[in-house]
Design a protein around this motif. Structure first.
Motif, mmCIF file in Angstrom:
data_model
loop_
_atom_site.group_PDB
_atom_site.id
_atom_site.type_symbol
_atom_site.label_atom_id
_atom_site.label_comp_id
_atom_site.label_asym_id
_atom_site.label_seq_id
_atom_site.Cartn_x
_atom_site.Cartn_y
_atom_site.Cartn_z
ATOM 1 N N GLU A 62 0.824 -1.208 0.000
ATOM 2 C CA GLU A 62 0.000 0.000 0.000
ATOM 3 C C GLU A 62 0.861 1.263 0.000
ATOM 4 O O GLU A 62 0.591 2.214 -0.734
ATOM 5 N N GLU A 63 1.905 1.274 0.800
ATOM 6 C CA GLU A 63 2.731 2.477 0.948
ATOM 7 C C GLU A 63 3.807 2.587 -0.131
ATOM 8 O O GLU A 63 4.221 3.687 -0.476
ATOM 9 N N MET A 64 4.322 1.469 -0.582
ATOM 10 C CA MET A 64 5.315 1.422 -1.667
ATOM 11 C C MET A 64 6.547 2.300 -1.449
ATOM 12 O O MET A 64 6.903 3.093 -2.332
ATOM 13 N N PRO A 65 7.233 2.189 -0.313
ATOM 14 C CA PRO A 65 8.514 2.888 -0.225
ATOM 15 C C PRO A 65 9.524 2.284 -1.191
ATOM 16 O O PRO A 65 10.441 2.955 -1.659
ATOM 17 N N VAL A 66 9.335 0.997 -1.480
ATOM 18 C CA VAL A 66 10.112 0.316 -2.509
ATOM 19 C C VAL A 66 9.174 -0.615 -3.266
ATOM 20 O O VAL A 66 8.122 -1.007 -2.757
ATOM 21 N N ILE A 67 9.570 -0.965 -4.481
ATOM 22 C CA ILE A 67 8.858 -1.971 -5.257
ATOM 23 C C ILE A 67 9.765 -3.184 -5.387
ATOM 24 O O ILE A 67 10.839 -3.083 -6.008
ATOM 25 N N PRO A 68 9.396 -4.329 -4.805
ATOM 26 C CA PRO A 68 10.212 -5.527 -5.025
ATOM 27 C C PRO A 68 10.092 -5.939 -6.487
ATOM 28 O O PRO A 68 8.996 -5.917 -7.059
ATOM 29 N N THR A 69 11.209 -6.269 -7.109
ATOM 30 C CA THR A 69 11.179 -6.601 -8.536
ATOM 31 C C THR A 69 11.392 -8.089 -8.789
ATOM 32 O O THR A 69 10.596 -8.721 -9.463
ATOM 33 N N LEU A 70 12.471 -8.665 -8.253
ATOM 34 C CA LEU A 70 12.779 -10.060 -8.545
ATOM 35 C C LEU A 70 13.220 -10.812 -7.300
ATOM 36 O O LEU A 70 14.005 -10.299 -6.491
ATOM 37 N N TYR A 71 12.715 -12.031 -7.149
ATOM 38 C CA TYR A 71 13.311 -12.984 -6.226
ATOM 39 C C TYR A 71 14.423 -13.695 -6.985
ATOM 40 O O TYR A 71 14.433 -13.729 -8.222
ATOM 41 N N ARG A 72 15.327 -14.294 -6.221
ATOM 42 C CA ARG A 72 16.530 -14.783 -6.870
ATOM 43 C C ARG A 72 16.898 -16.196 -6.445
ATOM 44 O O ARG A 72 16.688 -16.591 -5.309
ATOM 45 N N SER A 73 17.452 -16.921 -7.374
ATOM 46 C CA SER A 73 18.233 -18.097 -7.054
ATOM 47 C C SER A 73 19.636 -17.810 -7.584
ATOM 48 O O SER A 73 19.847 -16.833 -8.292
ATOM 49 N N TYR A 74 20.568 -18.621 -7.214
ATOM 50 C CA TYR A 74 21.925 -18.409 -7.696
ATOM 51 C C TYR A 74 22.496 -19.735 -8.158
ATOM 52 O O TYR A 74 22.067 -20.814 -7.737
ATOM 53 N N VAL A 75 23.422 -19.667 -9.072
ATOM 54 C CA VAL A 75 24.159 -20.839 -9.527
ATOM 55 C C VAL A 75 25.632 -20.614 -9.230
ATOM 56 O O VAL A 75 26.101 -19.475 -9.226
ATOM 57 N N ILE A 76 26.331 -21.694 -8.963
ATOM 58 C CA ILE A 76 27.741 -21.570 -8.625
ATOM 59 C C ILE A 76 28.508 -22.729 -9.240
ATOM 60 O O ILE A 76 28.172 -23.894 -9.021
ATOM 61 N N PRO A 77 29.510 -22.434 -10.081
ATOM 62 C CA PRO A 77 30.318 -23.497 -10.675
ATOM 63 C C PRO A 77 31.438 -23.922 -9.726
ATOM 64 O O PRO A 77 32.141 -23.088 -9.161
ATOM 65 N N VAL A 78 31.598 -25.235 -9.569
ATOM 66 C CA VAL A 78 32.620 -25.783 -8.679
ATOM 67 C C VAL A 78 33.435 -26.808 -9.455
ATOM 68 O O VAL A 78 32.870 -27.767 -10.008
ATOM 69 N N ASN A 79 34.743 -26.615 -9.516
ATOM 70 C CA ASN A 79 35.611 -27.554 -10.204
ATOM 71 C C ASN A 79 35.492 -28.935 -9.564
ATOM 72 O O ASN A 79 35.376 -29.059 -8.348
ATOM 73 N N GLU A 80 35.533 -29.973 -10.391
ATOM 74 C CA GLU A 80 35.343 -31.325 -9.883
ATOM 75 C C GLU A 80 36.429 -31.766 -8.906
ATOM 76 O O GLU A 80 36.261 -32.756 -8.189
ATOM 77 N N ARG A 81 37.524 -31.036 -8.847
ATOM 78 C CA ARG A 81 38.583 -31.407 -7.908
ATOM 79 C C ARG A 81 38.291 -30.950 -6.484
ATOM 80 O O ARG A 81 38.961 -31.355 -5.538
ATOM 81 N N VAL A 82 37.252 -30.098 -6.318
ATOM 82 C CA VAL A 82 36.922 -29.565 -5.001
ATOM 83 C C VAL A 82 36.082 -30.586 -4.236
ATOM 84 O O VAL A 82 35.117 -31.142 -4.751
#
Length: 605
Positions: free
Chosen positions: A563-583
């Motif tokens: 109702e007040e809209m001090p901010v407008i949320p735009t996107l929720y997020r997931s993240y991806v992370i690459p990990v070398n197979e040696r880890v």
């Protein structure tokens, strides 16, 4: 940064309640958060558009390469950023997530946290709550040493409160109830007392904190999560600590790796801490380097880095088949948003001065029209291939049992135009842009950060969306703004900013007061109201130990923010992370699991 168990508290610290800045602080926030009871985190799903190409739910959270680490080798970590990290490397003083990431590799929380975002008794410090006496007894449960060999004592934990609460402390923490509920804290903060009366050190291992009242957020990230190396800062005034060499050149911690060298803004080289209290770390050291977003995928593919933190989600489709890499993903405790400047920060009172009648964006109907003009479903699919999706509430699906399906404006540019017309915004001179209700030119200055391939296109996408409903939105200073400068300008209420695009990482507690409370310096829109004050207070009151009551309060708060809209949320997020197979043993799962703590991570040579 990785969201494995060892860094879960890091995120909690990001915001003194929640996170921080795209960045985050406390508990952290923070950007920089926490919750309890029937908090089932096993199903952090949210209904979203199925048009996206990918979903975080289809990824693993832990690498296949598990087992005992060799104790040798060096992990090469790339932190994706197009700007240097600031280098304020202490939990009490940092503000941005790049610094938080660096700190998280050499200093760790004294508490551990489970998948329900509750502090457990598995950390360096344990706690016992006496509800009748309104006290919490903190006990140093294990022998540990700082990286310089000095034993950790309970006074180092108490020192965190004494530094953050000190009248000369000019950081962003200490305003949430994890601090202010302690008896005598506010008198100490105001300079009326030389000590915090509610904190009593019993011996080297034990301290008792007395609270004015106990709140549900305390055990979910409300207790400050870090010890402070009091001896390391001996002779340094509190006002000088953030800029001191102890913070920027030779920081110390209690984690499994210690700082060997720092290249300002570019790299941190760590070596094994053989005195680590949990046991021998799994590698000789860790090298963390800042790598531009344009180069990070190539660095991963060539094996120049083993793990890429903050990997640009938009790049994933082009490199998803990269050989020798395992991709992990999870829902992110973060959201992006459009913020509106509705006042300014009163540094003397240390609170928001909300004055919408004097601000360009003070008209709710103008803000509402801008929301209707934004097609965030399309943004999530167009720019992030479904790995980000339309946001609604300021309590994210990361806090699954607290997130409310509130009704928000749907993309409807024709309705947006009608809202503007009804509110008196008309194109008087025929140039295609509306004037304000007084007939004056309306130019809205929009601050957005540089960095990554899509920063400019995304900013232009929103500007074009608003142009289509007749709003003249221009980039602040005519360009995108570098990360550190951006948050300096936003935090200092630069008059060249009317609206801004940013992100918050939320902490473990669902309590949003560290971002939207009247006395929260992270309240960048500078919004305040009595109803907001009341709901935030009720949400962390003794009555809120009743989970149903607390849910109802936060449902009301989520509706108020729409109702007040001090901010407008735009996107929720997931993240991806690459990990070398040696880890070995790397994990993005939430909750305490000793097998995937940082000291158990290794590399195959």
């Amino acid at each position: 940064m990785t969201k494995s168990a060892w860094s879960r508290i890091l995120f909690a610290a990001m915001l003194s309640l929640v996170l921080v800045l795209a960045a985050c602080g406390g508990g952290d926030k923070k950007d920089d958060g926490e919750k309890k009871d029937d908090k089932d985190t096993s199903d952090k799903t949210e209904e979203k558009s199925t048009e996206g190409e990918f979903s975080y739910e289809d990824f693993d959270q832990t690498v296949a390469n598990t087992g005992d680490p060799s104790g040798t080798g060096t992990l090469k970590v790339g932190y994706t950023s197009d700007t240097p990290f600031e280098g304020t490397l202490n939990w009490a003083f940092y503000q941005g997530s790049p610094d938080a990431t660096m700190i998280g590799y050499f200093d760790e929380a004294v508490f551990s946290m489970d998948a329900d975002f509750q502090y457990t008794q598995d950390g360096l410090i344990t706690y016992e709550v006496d509800e009748d006496a309104k006290t919490v007894t903190f006990t140093l449960a294990h022998d540990a040493k700082w990286h310089d060999g000095t034993p950790v004592t309970i006074e180092d934990y108490v020192a965190s409160y004494e530094v953050i609460g000190h009248p000369d402390y000019d950081g962003v923490r200490g305003s949430d109830e994890g601090f202010t509920l302690i008896e005598g804290y506010e008198d100490y903060q105001a300079g009326k007392a030389d000590k915090i009366s509610g904190i009593e050190v019993k011996d080297d291992k034990t301290a008792v904190f007395t609270y004015k009242e106990l709140a549900p957020s305390l055990t979910a990230g409300g207790f400050w999560a870090y010890a402070f190396p009091k001896h390391h800062y001996e002779g340094v005034e509190v006002k000088d600590m953030a800029a001191s060499d102890q913070t920027r050149k030779n920081p110390i911690g209690i984690g499994p790796y210690k700082v060997k060298s720092i290249t300002t803004g570019e790299a941190v080289i760590l070596e094994k801490n053989k005195d680590y209290w949990r046991g021998e770390p799994g590698m000789d050291g860790i090298e963390i380097k800042v790598i531009p977003s344009s180069s990070i995928a190539d660095a991963v593919e060539k094996g120049d880095v083993d793990v890429a933190l903050s990997f640009p989600t938009d790049q994933y489709p082009d490199v998803s088949e990269m050989e020798g890499v395992e991709w992990l993903a999870n829902i992110d405790g973060a959201y992006t948003y459009i913020g509106f400047k509705l006042g300014e920060w009163d540094a003397d009172k240390k609170e928001v001065n909300y004055k919408p009648e004097e601000m360009k964006m003070g008209d709710k109907e103008l803000r509402r029209a801008m929301w209707y003009a934004m097609d965030n479903d399309a943004v999530g699919n167009k720019f992030y291939h479904g790995l980000r999706w339309k946001a609604t509430s300021l309590i994210t699906p990361y806090h699954a049992n607290w997130h409310s399906d509130v009704e928000v404006p749907e993309y409807d540019p024709e309705k947006a135009k009608q809202i503007l017309a009804d509110a008196g915004y008309e194109d008087v001179d025929g140039d295609g842009f509306v004037e304000d209700p007084d007939g004056e030119k309306l130019e809205i200055k929009f601050a957005s950060m540089s960095g990554g391939d899509i920063a400019e296109p995304l900013t232009n996408y929103y500007i074009q969306s608003w142009k289509e409903i007749g709003l003249n939105v221009v980039k602040t200073n005519g360009r995108l703004i570098e990360f550190n400068s951006f948050y300096d300008m936003v935090g200092e209420d630069d008059p060249e900013i009317d609206i801004y695009q940013a992100a918050w990482g939320v902490g473990s507690d669902v309590d949003p007061s560290g971002l939207y409370g009247r006395k929260a310096s992270f309240n960048y829109p500078r919004y305040a109201s009595e109803e907001n004050d009341d709901l935030l207070k009720k949400g962390n009151s003794t009555e809120a130990f009743d989970v149903d009551y607390r849910k109802d309060i936060y449902n009301q708060w989520q509706e108020l923010m729409v109702e007040e809209m001090p901010v407008i949320p735009t996107l929720y997020r997931s993240y991806v992370i690459p990990v070398n197979e040696r880890v070995k043993n790397w994990s993005e799962e939430y909750g305490f699991n000793e097998d995937t703590l940082l000291y158990r991570v290794g590399v195959d040579e």
